[in-house]
Structures are given as C-alpha cells and as structure tokens.
Design a protein around this motif. Structure first.
Motif, short mmCIF file in Angstrom:
data_model
loop_
_atom_site.label_atom_id
_atom_site.label_comp_id
_atom_site.label_asym_id
_atom_site.label_seq_id
_atom_site.Cartn_x
_atom_site.Cartn_y
_atom_site.Cartn_z
N VAL A 1 8.95 -116.58 71.73
CA VAL A 1 9.35 -117.58 72.72
C VAL A 1 9.62 -118.93 72.07
CG1 VAL A 1 8.67 -118.79 74.81
CG2 VAL A 1 8.06 -116.39 74.52
N LEU A 2 8.68 -119.39 71.26
CA LEU A 2 8.79 -120.76 70.77
C LEU A 2 9.81 -120.91 69.65
CD1 LEU A 2 5.07 -121.94 70.78
CD2 LEU A 2 6.84 -122.28 72.49
N LYS A 3 10.04 -119.87 68.86
CA LYS A 3 11.04 -120.01 67.80
C LYS A 3 12.44 -120.23 68.35
CE LYS A 3 8.90 -117.98 63.72
NZ LYS A 3 9.00 -116.96 62.66
N PRO A 4 12.85 -119.51 69.39
CA PRO A 4 14.16 -119.86 69.98
C PRO A 4 14.20 -121.27 70.52
CG PRO A 4 13.48 -117.66 70.67
CD PRO A 4 12.32 -118.25 69.95
N VAL A 5 13.09 -121.71 71.11
CA VAL A 5 13.04 -123.09 71.59
C VAL A 5 13.11 -124.06 70.42
CG1 VAL A 5 11.63 -124.76 72.84
CG2 VAL A 5 11.75 -122.40 73.65
N HIS A 6 12.43 -123.71 69.31
CA HIS A 6 12.49 -124.56 68.12
C HIS A 6 13.91 -124.64 67.58
CE1 HIS A 6 11.22 -126.49 64.43
NE2 HIS A 6 11.82 -125.55 63.74
N ARG A 7 14.61 -123.48 67.55
CA ARG A 7 16.01 -123.50 67.10
C ARG A 7 16.86 -124.36 68.02
NH1 ARG A 7 14.98 -117.90 65.95
NH2 ARG A 7 15.88 -117.31 67.98
N LEU A 8 16.58 -124.28 69.31
CA LEU A 8 17.31 -125.13 70.26
C LEU A 8 17.04 -126.61 69.98
CD1 LEU A 8 19.05 -125.46 72.80
CD2 LEU A 8 16.97 -125.23 74.16
N GLY A 9 15.76 -126.95 69.69
CA GLY A 9 15.44 -128.33 69.37
C GLY A 9 16.13 -128.81 68.10
N GLU A 10 16.17 -127.94 67.06
CA GLU A 10 16.86 -128.30 65.83
C GLU A 10 18.35 -128.51 66.08
OE1 GLU A 10 15.86 -128.88 62.60
OE2 GLU A 10 13.90 -129.01 63.54
N ALA A 11 18.92 -127.64 66.90
CA ALA A 11 20.34 -127.79 67.21
C ALA A 11 20.60 -129.09 67.97
CB ALA A 11 20.82 -126.60 68.04
N ALA A 12 19.71 -129.43 68.90
CA ALA A 12 19.86 -130.68 69.64
C ALA A 12 19.72 -131.88 68.71
CB ALA A 12 18.81 -130.75 70.76
N ARG A 13 18.80 -131.78 67.72
CA ARG A 13 18.64 -132.88 66.77
C ARG A 13 19.91 -133.05 65.93
NH1 ARG A 13 17.70 -133.15 61.64
NH2 ARG A 13 17.34 -130.90 61.49
#
Length: 516
Positions: A196-208
């Motif tokens: 769950v959190l790794k996809p969210v982390h990838r989303l956060g990195e992409a947003a950054r």
C-alpha cells in the motif's frame, strides 16, 4: 515506520491485555484450587483428630496430633493451641523450625477466635479463615479454625512456592507469546507498507518531481484498484498541467519579447526626442508665452517617457534572466553620499553611516536601490528622511525612514508590485510605477531583500535593505558579471500614489552643501 509503530502498538495492547487476563484467570484458578484442597483437608483433619482430643489436652498430645495432621498428605505444617487450665495456653507444633504461633498474623487469630452469631444463614459459631502472606520471601497460605463446643484452635501453613513457579513459567510463556505477536505485527505492517505505502511513496516522489518542474513525470499504472485509479488521475493532471504551463510559457516569452523589442525600438525615437527637448529647453525663455507651457509639458513628458523606457528595459533583463552583477569593493557611506549628492537631496536627507564599511557589491545597482528608496521617502513620506547604515554579521543593513503618514496596512503587501496604484482615483503619477520593483529585483540578485513597514512609534515608514557584504558567491552562482546600464525610477505606491520613482528628475548643478 509509522505504520509499523501503529501495528506494533495495537498488537502489543491486544497481546498484553490477553496475556494479562489469561495470567490473572490462571493465577486465580491455581491458587483457588490449591487453597480449597489444603483448607478442606485441614478442616477434615481438625474434625477427625483435633476434635478427638480431651478438653484440656497436654502439650504432648497437641504436638503428636499436629504431627499426625501434617503427615496426612496435605503438604502443610500445623500448630494447635489449647489450654492446660483456664487462661493458661499450651502450643503443639508439627515443625517448630518451620511454623510457630508467632508466624500467624494477628488479624487471622482475631478472626478465628471471634464467635459468630448463630442465624438462619449461619449455623456455626466458628469458621475456617485464611489469608495469603509472605514469610522470609516465600508465599504461604495461612488458615485457622477452632473446634465448636470446646477444644483446641488449629492453624495450618502451606507453601505456595510451587504455584508461584508455575505462574512464573506461565508469565514467561505469555511474555514470549506477546513478543512473537509484536514481531508478527511488524512483519504484517511491512507487508502492508509494501503493498500500500510504496505506491503512495512513488506517487509522492512523482508529485515532488512535478513540483520541481519536471512536467514530463508520469506514473506506471497497473491494476484496477483505487491506487491505480489515483495514478491515472495523477497522470491526467500532470499532462494537463504540462500543456497549460507550455502555453503560459509561450505566452510569457512572447510578452517578454514584445516588451524588449518595444523598449529597444523606442530607443531611437526617444534619442531624437531627447535631443529636441534639450534644444527647446535651451530656447524656452525666448518662446512665446502662449507656447511656453506646451513646450514645458513636452519636455516633462519626454523625460518621463525616457525614464519609463529605461525601466522597461531593466525589467526585461530581470525577466529574461540576463541581469548580472558587476562587483566592486564599495565604501557604503561614500556610495550613499554620492547618491544623495547626485540628486541634490543633501538638504533633505540625514545620513548615519560610519566611514570604512566596505562591501563587495554592484555599485550601479546599489545606487539604483538607494535612489528609489530615498526618492520614494522624499516624495511620499515626510522630511527629514534618515538613512542609517549598519552591519550585522555578514550582512549590510541600510534603513531608510521618513516622517510621513506611513503606509496603509492594505497597501503594505503590494508596495513592491509593478504598476501598483494604491488609489483608483489617482491612476496616474509622475513616476513609472516600476521603481520599487526594480529596487527589489536588484536586491534579490545580490542575494538580499527589502522589507517595508511602518515605524513602531507611528511616525513614518521604514524600508530596510539587507545585502550580503560579499556578493561574490551569488555572482559566481548566477554566472558572474554581466551587463551594465542605467536604471532609474522608484516609489512605493503609498497614500493613493503608485509605485512611482524620482528618476533623475530634480538634478541640479552648481555648488551645494556636502553635509548629509
């Protein structure tokens, strides 16, 4: 980490609660079973053996009977208390080294000796009483009763050490089970983080990365769950944002190019107009009185237009990113004095600056900043205008204070905006409306800034310029020295006036008082 901590706390709370309840239930069950067995056996022995003793037994009879009771298999020691004569107690103990009458708590003896009132619910005057105590570091069960109708009083002492060891083993087992539950929850949290959190982390990195300007950032979409839908939404938003930013950049570039081209195209006619106005100004005294006001207006508006063109060219340099610093070692006090003297402000400005404060700055841009701040204070504030120069650590601090009405609170956030007019009823002012914005840009390119505020005592406004004393690092980071050229204008947009500036208007020749 937060997910692991939450899972761990939940598992720890559940495991500790379950282990605590299990331990408490087992403890009560073990102690109650042992207690009931020992007290039941002791009560039966009292009925079988102690009740058979004579009313006035001898000490030997008490001792022998207590030994027989203790040897019955209950695993406890016995003390029998009788009377040789009235008021003369005698004691018989099965094991005097292990259990004596002094080991019996006084509260238990009082409860055993107390005769109970006979009622419908209580058919016996004496009962078996017990308590748990610790003697010499070992837990014991102490019980006692006496023979109804006369006879000895008996006390028993049973060690609870085996039960304590069993309960300790149970406690260790429950502790290990709690630890295993905690480790299991950590592993479960890790699995949850992976799924769950790794996809969210990838989303956060992409947003950054998107926030850093990498507008081509996209997420790989797989699956049909909520996270996949979120990734699709992100990609769609990023694509739309990239298109809009590209369109805005194209329009902005077109606008900058238009302003730059317009400014450069105006230079040629402005040069001709300036030459003509200089000739007209020389002949102004000999002109017809009917024509002289028109000529004066043409001269004034030509100068204003020339200042506006210069300011627009300066703004286009900042917008295009071509503005560069030309650094030199500057005596700040001399620079401020030269700025004031060049614009004939010596009589209206008070200077508080120590000689010898040297900073490595761009002297032309520092002159632009000072001219705009001081000219703005003279135009929209009130005399006297005070300029103070100080150093704080590695920074140069220049404060320009006037004694005017101050800046309205709703205007303060906009004093450095381009073409800002504080009052719609005064849309036109003598300045270009770009002075303070150019001063701010000149400060920023040095790595400093300018702040505007009202004086704490309510008398006037204070503009504070902060610049690093050595701008070499900023110049090296921005590409070193670059273009020069004049930049005039200034102002703050206070009190219904715009972001106006004095330009080079008001310069005079001749000898003047050099005090400041």
């Amino acid at each position: 980490m937060r997910l692991i901590i939450v899972f761990g706390l939940v598992a720890l709370t559940a495991a500790v609660s379950a282990s605590g309840i299990a331990y408490w239930l087992n403890r009560e069950a073990v102690l109650t079973r042992t207690q009931e067995a020992a007290l039941g056996d002791f009560k039966q022995e009292m009925q079988n053996r102690a009740a058979a003793l004579p009313l006035r037994p001898t000490e030997e009879e008490l001792r022998r009977t207590s030994e027989l009771m203790a040897a019955g298999g209950g695993g406890y020691s016995v003390v029998l208390l009788g009377e040789r004569d009235a008021g003369k107690p005698i004691v018989g103990a099965s094991d005097p080294d292990r259990f004596t009458l002094s080991d019996v708590p006084a509260s238990l003896r009082a409860a055993v000796d107390e005769e109970q009132e006979l009622t419908a619910g209580n058919r016996h005057s004496y009962h078996v009483f017990w308590l748990r105590t610790t003697l010499r570091g070992t837990p014991y069960l102490v019980g006692g009763t006496r023979i109804i109708g006369g006879g000895p009083t008996g006390y028993m002492l049973k060690s609870l050490e085996p039960e304590r060891q069993d309960l300790n083993s149970l406690g260790w087992s429950l502790g290990v089970a709690t630890l295993l539950a905690l480790l299991g929850s950590a592993l479960l949290a890790q699995v949850a983080a992976t799924t769950v959190l790794k996809p969210v982390h990838r989303l956060g990195e992409a947003a950054r990365r998107l926030g850093e300007g990498k507008l081509d950032t996209r997420l790989r979409v797989s699956g049909t769950d909520e996270l996949a839908e979120l990734a699709r939404t992100f990609n769609s938003a990023a694509e739309s944002l990239q298109k809009k930013v590209a369109d805005m950049s194209a329009r902005e570039e077109s606008s900058r190019r238009f302003v730059a081209d317009m400014s450069h195209e105006l230079r040629t006619p402005m040069t001709a107009l300036t030459a003509v106005t200089e000739v007209l100004e020389e002949e102004q005294d000999s002109l017809d009185p009917m024509v002289a006001p028109a000529v004066s207006l043409v001269i004034s508006e030509t100068r204003r237009l020339n200042t506006l063109v210069d300011n627009l060219m300066e703004v286009t340099r900042f917008d295009a990113g071509t503005a560069r610093l030309v650094l030199d070692d500057v005596d700040v006090a001399d620079q401020v004095t030269a700025c004031i003297d060049a614009r004939a402000w010596l009589d209206a400005v008070e200077l508080d600056a120590e000689r010898g404060i040297v900073a490595r700055l761009d002297p032309r841009r520092l002159d632009v900043i000072l001219a705009n701040l001081i000219g703005n204070a003279l135009k929209h504030g009130g005399s006297p205008v005070r300029v103070s120069v100080r150093t704080v650590d590695d920074d140069l601090i220049v404060r320009v204070r006037d004694h005017g009405p101050g800046i309205p609170e709703d205007v303060l956030p906009h004093v450095f905006d381009r073409f800002y007019k504080a009052s719609a009823s005064r849309p036109r002012s003598e300045g270009s409306g770009l002075g303070l914005s150019i001063a701010m840009e000149s400060a920023l390119i040095h790595g400093g800034d300018i702040t505007a505020a009202n004086s704490p005592d309510g008398d006037g406004a204070v503009f504070t310029l902060r610049l690093p004393r050595d701008g070499s690092e900023v110049a090296a980071r921005d590409g070193g020295a670059g273009e020069g050229g004049p930049a005039r204008g200034g102002g703050d947009g206070r009190g219904g006036r715009g972001n106006d500036g004095p330009g080079d208007e008001g310069q005079h020749s001749g000898e003047r008082d050099t005090r400041a």
